[in-house]
Design an enzyme around this catalytic site. Sequence first.
Site, PDB file in Angstrom:
ATOM      1  N   CYS A 274      23.730 -50.174 150.038  1.00  0.00           N
ATOM      2  CA  CYS A 274      24.318 -51.326 149.358  1.00  0.00           C
ATOM      3  C   CYS A 274      23.763 -51.385 147.948  1.00  0.00           C
ATOM      4  O   CYS A 274      22.591 -51.069 147.706  1.00  0.00           O
ATOM      5  CB  CYS A 274      23.960 -52.598 150.126  1.00  0.00           C
ATOM      6  SG  CYS A 274      24.436 -54.120 149.305  1.00  0.00           S
TER       7      CYS A 274
ATOM      8  N   HIS B 262      18.691 -48.827 144.888  1.00  0.00           N
ATOM      9  CA  HIS B 262      19.437 -49.257 146.061  1.00  0.00           C
ATOM     10  C   HIS B 262      18.753 -50.516 146.608  1.00  0.00           C
ATOM     11  O   HIS B 262      17.579 -50.764 146.330  1.00  0.00           O
ATOM     12  CB  HIS B 262      19.456 -48.170 147.152  1.00  0.00           C
ATOM     13  CG  HIS B 262      20.104 -46.901 146.714  1.00  0.00           C
ATOM     14  ND1 HIS B 262      19.627 -45.652 147.052  1.00  0.00           N
ATOM     15  CD2 HIS B 262      21.206 -46.679 145.948  1.00  0.00           C
ATOM     16  CE1 HIS B 262      20.399 -44.718 146.514  1.00  0.00           C
ATOM     17  NE2 HIS B 262      21.362 -45.320 145.846  1.00  0.00           N
TER      18      HIS B 262
ATOM     19  N   ASN C  91      14.832 -46.598 143.833  1.00  0.00           N
ATOM     20  CA  ASN C  91      15.985 -45.694 143.777  1.00  0.00           C
ATOM     21  C   ASN C  91      17.265 -46.417 143.378  1.00  0.00           C
ATOM     22  O   ASN C  91      18.359 -45.863 143.505  1.00  0.00           O
ATOM     23  CB  ASN C  91      16.183 -45.020 145.142  1.00  0.00           C
ATOM     24  CG  ASN C  91      15.076 -44.031 145.464  1.00  0.00           C
ATOM     25  OD1 ASN C  91      14.554 -43.365 144.564  1.00  0.00           O
ATOM     26  ND2 ASN C  91      14.695 -43.957 146.718  1.00  0.00           N
TER      27      ASN C  91
END
Length: 341
Positions: free
Chosen positions: A285, A250, A248
Amino acid sequence: MASMQNAALRLREDCFGRVGPAGLSGGWRRRTCVKMKADVNMRTKKQGIQVALREKREAEANPEYLLGGFAEERFVYRQRFVIRSYEIGADKTATMETLMNLLQETALNHVSSAGVAGNGFGATREMSIRKLIWVVTRIHVQVDHYSSWGDVVEIDTWVDAAGKNGMRRDWIIRDYDTHTIITRATRETRRLSKIPDEVRKEVQPFYLNRAAIATHNSDSHKIEKLTDQTAHRIRNGLAPRWSDMDANQHVNNVKYIGWLLESVPVNVLEDYNMTRMTLEYRRECRQSNVLESLTSIKVNEEEEADSQVLECTHLLRMEADQAEIVRARSVWQFKQHHRDI
């Protein structure tokens, strides 16, 4: 198998049971014997290749042979893993990151085997259509024993509802040889919006009202926020790499554990085993973020005085604006072999 034994018996008789006079005929028999041995070896090799190819075809035709399968109808998914050499730490046992990766792999294979997987990373088909993803909020892991290189573990996982818009996933890890439960884990997730009825219908048939960790034994206490004043150690300049990204785009949740441990003293990492860890995820993050890791340490007063148990509080935050990414708490037990020396 019987034909191979008969061929070997005839070979022994031709080579040793009917030996003629020395000379040309004896040499001929020896050459014939060598040729017959070579023929038998070639047939054995071909049969072995045929068996291997047949097993490979069976494995490809049956994905459960490779991935695992359902142990209790459609509710509990079970998978086995071998602990690889690159999954162990300095003490030659599996790391907490390894355990988390295996839990994640089993969960994803569970969704895939259930026939509801969509295009997203762990999302169902209806979630993919509506561009919804799971957001992990809290994970709690209890470890009684860390497996060593070459050990085989067996992981069970199942899901249940968690409130109106969330889902809880549980795991237990067993040692495959002894069937002893060595790890328990539970994870709470939520969706970014209210669960549509179509999505709820997908997952409800798989709900199992069973907890891997009993309520009284779970870590439900609030994790205090660390600051520059309350932290004992701070490690800054931690930068995510491209390889830390998941599907994804991430940072993979497991990567946070390694960064949290960057601020744990080396003597704790060497002399203690982490027996419990709770992580509370605050925000995601990305690769462009630079992080700071903070840790405070205290003796666990709830344990016996001679048990040498430590409790650590952790924080992973953005270096630029100090926005929180993950709060965590870990419990560490002094390694028994150090105590015996």
